[in-house]
Design a protein around this motif. Structure first.
Motif, PDB file in Angstrom:
ATOM      1  N   LEU A 105       0.799  -1.225   0.000  1.00 28.34           N
ATOM      2  CA  LEU A 105       0.000   0.000   0.000  1.00 28.34           C
ATOM      3  C   LEU A 105       0.830   1.273   0.000  1.00 28.34           C
ATOM      4  N   GLN A 106       2.104   1.191   0.356  1.00 26.67           N
ATOM      5  CA  GLN A 106       2.962   2.369   0.529  1.00 26.67           C
ATOM      6  C   GLN A 106       2.400   3.292   1.617  1.00 26.67           C
ATOM      7  N   ALA A 107       1.784   2.681   2.613  1.00 25.31           N
ATOM      8  CA  ALA A 107       1.299   3.366   3.805  1.00 25.31           C
ATOM      9  C   ALA A 107       2.192   2.962   4.971  1.00 25.31           C
ATOM     10  N   PRO A 108       2.226   3.719   6.076  1.00 27.49           N
ATOM     11  CA  PRO A 108       3.012   3.314   7.243  1.00 27.49           C
ATOM     12  C   PRO A 108       2.692   1.876   7.639  1.00 27.49           C
ATOM     13  N   VAL A 109       3.728   1.121   8.009  1.00 29.40           N
ATOM     14  CA  VAL A 109       3.564  -0.316   8.219  1.00 29.40           C
ATOM     15  C   VAL A 109       2.540  -0.641   9.313  1.00 29.40           C
ATOM     16  N   GLU A 110       2.452   0.197  10.346  1.00 28.52           N
ATOM     17  CA  GLU A 110       1.486  -0.072  11.408  1.00 28.52           C
ATOM     18  C   GLU A 110       0.059   0.277  11.001  1.00 28.52           C
ATOM     19  N   LEU A 111      -0.067   1.174  10.048  1.00 30.25           N
ATOM     20  CA  LEU A 111      -1.391   1.591   9.596  1.00 30.25           C
ATOM     21  C   LEU A 111      -1.937   0.669   8.511  1.00 30.25           C
ATOM     22  N   ALA A 112      -1.066   0.141   7.693  1.00 29.59           N
ATOM     23  CA  ALA A 112      -1.502  -0.618   6.509  1.00 29.59           C
ATOM     24  C   ALA A 112      -2.516  -1.711   6.804  1.00 29.59           C
ATOM     25  N   PRO A 113      -2.322  -2.560   7.832  1.00 33.53           N
ATOM     26  CA  PRO A 113      -3.321  -3.616   8.072  1.00 33.53           C
ATOM     27  C   PRO A 113      -4.696  -3.073   8.451  1.00 33.53           C
ATOM     28  N   LEU A 114      -4.734  -1.854   8.952  1.00 34.88           N
ATOM     29  CA  LEU A 114      -6.007  -1.275   9.387  1.00 34.88           C
ATOM     30  C   LEU A 114      -6.817  -0.706   8.231  1.00 34.88           C
ATOM     31  N   ILE A 115      -6.164  -0.456   7.098  1.00 31.69           N
ATOM     32  CA  ILE A 115      -6.832   0.213   5.977  1.00 31.69           C
ATOM     33  C   ILE A 115      -6.808  -0.613   4.705  1.00 31.69           C
ATOM     34  N   ASP A 116      -6.279  -1.816   4.772  1.00 33.18           N
ATOM     35  CA  ASP A 116      -6.156  -2.671   3.597  1.00 33.18           C
ATOM     36  C   ASP A 116      -7.511  -2.791   2.907  1.00 33.18           C
ATOM     37  N   PRO A 117      -7.644  -2.316   1.658  1.00 28.53           N
ATOM     38  CA  PRO A 117      -8.955  -2.355   0.992  1.00 28.53           C
ATOM     39  C   PRO A 117      -9.451  -3.769   0.718  1.00 28.53           C
ATOM     40  N   ASN A 118      -8.570  -4.766   0.812  1.00 34.43           N
ATOM     41  CA  ASN A 118      -9.025  -6.141   0.681  1.00 34.43           C
ATOM     42  C   ASN A 118      -9.838  -6.581   1.904  1.00 34.43           C
ATOM     43  N   GLN A 119      -9.688  -5.844   3.006  1.00 34.21           N
ATOM     44  CA  GLN A 119     -10.339  -6.226   4.256  1.00 34.21           C
ATOM     45  C   GLN A 119     -11.288  -5.167   4.796  1.00 34.21           C
ATOM     46  N   HIS A 120     -11.086  -3.900   4.420  1.00 33.32           N
ATOM     47  CA  HIS A 120     -11.803  -2.810   5.079  1.00 33.32           C
ATOM     48  C   HIS A 120     -12.493  -1.877   4.098  1.00 33.32           C
ATOM     49  N   SER A 121     -13.632  -1.360   4.513  1.00 28.03           N
ATOM     50  CA  SER A 121     -14.227  -0.174   3.916  1.00 28.03           C
ATOM     51  C   SER A 121     -13.982   0.958   4.900  1.00 28.03           C
ATOM     52  N   CYS A 122     -14.422   2.184   4.560  1.00 30.70           N
ATOM     53  CA  CYS A 122     -14.134   3.271   5.498  1.00 30.70           C
ATOM     54  C   CYS A 122     -14.830   3.089   6.831  1.00 30.70           C
ATOM     55  N   GLY A 123     -15.934   2.344   6.868  1.00 32.86           N
ATOM     56  CA  GLY A 123     -16.637   2.136   8.121  1.00 32.86           C
ATOM     57  C   GLY A 123     -15.974   1.144   9.049  1.00 32.86           C
ATOM     58  N   THR A 124     -15.013   0.357   8.551  1.00 36.90           N
ATOM     59  CA  THR A 124     -14.355  -0.634   9.405  1.00 36.90           C
ATOM     60  C   THR A 124     -12.907  -0.288   9.687  1.00 36.90           C
ATOM     61  N   VAL A 125     -12.474   0.923   9.341  1.00 36.47           N
ATOM     62  CA  VAL A 125     -11.115   1.355   9.645  1.00 36.47           C
ATOM     63  C   VAL A 125     -11.043   1.715  11.126  1.00 36.47           C
ATOM     64  N   TYR A 126     -10.072   1.147  11.831  1.00 37.66           N
ATOM     65  CA  TYR A 126      -9.940   1.401  13.254  1.00 37.66           C
ATOM     66  C   TYR A 126      -9.390   2.803  13.503  1.00 37.66           C
ATOM     67  N   PRO A 127      -9.756   3.415  14.628  1.00 35.93           N
ATOM     68  CA  PRO A 127      -9.153   4.699  14.983  1.00 35.93           C
ATOM     69  C   PRO A 127      -7.638   4.564  15.061  1.00 35.93           C
ATOM     70  N   HIS A 128      -6.944   5.567  14.581  1.00 35.01           N
ATOM     71  CA  HIS A 128      -5.485   5.504  14.611  1.00 35.01           C
ATOM     72  C   HIS A 128      -4.914   6.913  14.716  1.00 35.01           C
ATOM     73  N   GLY A 129      -3.685   6.979  15.223  1.00 34.71           N
ATOM     74  CA  GLY A 129      -3.050   8.278  15.425  1.00 34.71           C
ATOM     75  C   GLY A 129      -1.550   8.192  15.287  1.00 34.71           C
ATOM     76  N   HIS A 130      -0.836   8.903  16.182  1.00 37.50           N
ATOM     77  CA  HIS A 130       0.599   9.079  16.000  1.00 37.50           C
ATOM     78  C   HIS A 130       1.355   7.766  16.003  1.00 37.50           C
ATOM     79  N   ARG A 131       0.926   6.777  16.789  1.00 35.28           N
ATOM     80  CA  ARG A 131       1.656   5.510  16.836  1.00 35.28           C
ATOM     81  C   ARG A 131       1.651   4.821  15.483  1.00 35.28           C
ATOM     82  N   GLU A 132       0.490   4.725  14.881  1.00 31.29           N
ATOM     83  CA  GLU A 132       0.379   4.056  13.588  1.00 31.29           C
ATOM     84  C   GLU A 132       0.992   4.872  12.459  1.00 31.29           C
ATOM     85  N   LEU A 133       1.149   6.161  12.677  1.00 30.43           N
ATOM     86  CA  LEU A 133       1.681   7.043  11.633  1.00 30.43           C
ATOM     87  C   LEU A 133       3.176   7.294  11.780  1.00 30.43           C
ATOM     88  N   SER A 134       3.797   6.722  12.798  1.00 31.23           N
ATOM     89  CA  SER A 134       5.227   6.946  13.042  1.00 31.23           C
ATOM     90  C   SER A 134       6.087   6.146  12.064  1.00 31.23           C
TER      91      SER A 134
END
Length: 467
Positions: A332-361
């Motif tokens: 995805l070329q997204a931060p490694v901690e964030l990628a599993p939370l937003i993977d379009p194979n698994q998630h729509s926007c309604g199933t994306v978990y809340p995330h912040g600085h930890r996942e974006l580091s």
């Protein structure tokens, strides 16, 4: 508001779009001085390129709380929170006033060309984290400048780097040569010149997200208009038709987003567009009449079209971050901690978990990719997600880790989460819903999302057949 700190370099924010300006507002609220570098000549430059498109989020969902707090002393009041702004409304009634309040903290016409640690390329370990960041940028007149930063927030989005028509992720053979007949944006059919370009023409629309829905609906409206006779859309999907192809419909918690999919379905049902499923474009050729012929990876050739609109998503420009140590997911070329939370194979926007600085580091402390850019190639982004991201990041930079860790976000479920359309936004980019189990290419008339004929197989949600 706390008094801004003046003893340290500013936090440089790249991009004066919705996420970037919100980041600046949150930094000021934390007592940190921001400096926003924007390549365009106005705030919200990317949003201004789709002024004709209406968001599927309401005003109540696209105004950041810290930004509203900053604007309040000026007498600014948010428009009716239940109404839907267009891109032009968002830019003029919110982003521009916010940039005006930030004043000299926003530098326009400043295109960032590189970010590094002062005196340290990406190889050097010694003393790395003690060095401030250095950000190089180019002015509109070509002058090169630099500024030092305590931290860097990249909110530059993905608007400038649309994905190509080619099914392999590379431009199709002949795609560049046919550039004068191809666009990568939702056309503004209210513009007379643009309207003339598509009226009475056969246009291929490649993509399966909200922008494709919008374009199909626009072309259908044109076909039904006084001077639009003969206008025809050819909707090209890399996968088959399934129950989710048209989004959440009436069940969507964002009603305007659901209406978007229903409008696209109506365009097909009424015969203003045909659908070609399981087609991955390999080449774009010209016939003897100088019309464009799309050739699939399996050798199939579609009937010639006059124009092609490619709406296969966007991808991040990482070139100016090359001297930083980023930790990005290889897909995805997204931060490694964030990628599993937003993977379009698994998630729509309604199933994306809340995330912040930890996942974006990243391995490079003090660097954050936020907004649409943080999602890399994933299409499920909404503005309210970006606002919560920058709130958390600003708190982390300020050292308030307790606040930074309290990430709370409730996102609407179902539907198309991919970005601009009749009810759409730009840092909401959409993918082409690629899967590895596409059916044999065929032309079908649709009467219901799941009734494309026996040979139009449905791909299972989440990716590959049998997985």
């Amino acid at each position: 508001m706390n008094a801004p700190a003046t003893t340290e370099p500013p936090v440089v924010v790249i991009g004066a779009g919705p996420a970037g300006l919100a980041a600046a507002a949150h930094l000021l609220d934390q007592g940190i001085e921001p400096l926003v570098l924007e390549a365009g000549h106005k705030a919200g430059a990317a949003v201004r390129e789709w002024t004709h498109v209406r968001l599927f989020s309401t005003w109540g969902e696209v105004v950041d709380p810290a930004a509203e707090k900053l604007l309040a002393p000026t007498g600014w009041t948010r428009p009716d929170p239940a109404t839907y702004p267009s891109g032009g409304d968002w830019a003029e009634q919110y982003l521009q006033p916010l940039a005006d309040v930030l004043g000299d903290r926003v530098r326009l016409g400043a295109a960032v060309t590189g970010v590094s640690r002062t005196g340290r390329d990406r190889i050097v370990d010694a003393g790395r984290e003690q060095q401030p960041f250095v950000v190089h940028f180019t002015r509109a007149d070509g002058r090169e400048e630099r500024v030092f930063a305590r931290s860097v927030i990249d909110a530059s989005g993905t608007w400038a780097t649309p994905s190509p028509a080619g099914g392999s992720g590379l431009p199709a053979l002949g795609e560049r040569a046919a550039a004068n007949r191809i666009t990568y944006r939702v056309p503004d059919l209210k513009d007379p010149a643009v309207r003339t370009r598509y009226a009475g023409k056969r246009t291929a629309v490649i993509g399966s997200g909200a922008s494709a829905f919008t374009t199909l609906a626009y072309l259908a409206d044109l076909a039904k208009s006084k001077n639009g006779a003969g206008t025809k859309g050819v909707w090209i999907l890399r996968r088959g038709i399934s129950g989710s192809t048209f989004g959440g419909g009436e069940a969507d918690q964002l009603p305007a987003r659901g209406a978007l999919g229903l409008a696209a379905k109506a365009a097909v049902d009424e015969g203003h567009a045909d659908a070609v499923t399981g087609f991955r474009t390999e080449a774009i050729e010209r016939d003897t009449d100088d019309r464009l012929v799309l050739v699939g990876e399996d050798g199939r050739r579609l009937d010639a079209v006059d124009e092609v609109i490619v709406l296969t998503g966007f991808r991040p420009d990482l070139s100016f971050l090359d001297e930083l140590r980023l930790g990005l997911d290889e897909r995805l070329q997204a931060p490694v901690e964030l990628a599993p939370l937003i993977d379009p194979n698994q998630h729509s926007c309604g199933t994306v978990y809340p995330h912040g600085h930890r996942e974006l580091s990243h391995p490079e402390p003090g660097v954050y990719l936020v907004g649409m850019k943080s999602y890399g190639r994933a299409p499920t982004f909404l503005a309210i997600t970006g606002y919560e991201q920058v709130r958390s990041v600003a708190a982390a930079i300020a050292g308030d880790l307790a606040s930074a860790g309290r990430v709370e976000l409730t996102l609407p479920e179902t539907g198309v989460c991919g970005g601009a359309g009749l009810f759409d936004a730009p840092d909401a980019a959409e993918a082409d819903s690629d899967g590895c189990c596409a059916p044999v290419p065929q032309l079908v008339q649709l009467s219901a999302p799941a009734a494309a004929g026996a040979s139009a197989e449905q791909s299972p949600a989440g990716g590959c057949c049998g997985s």
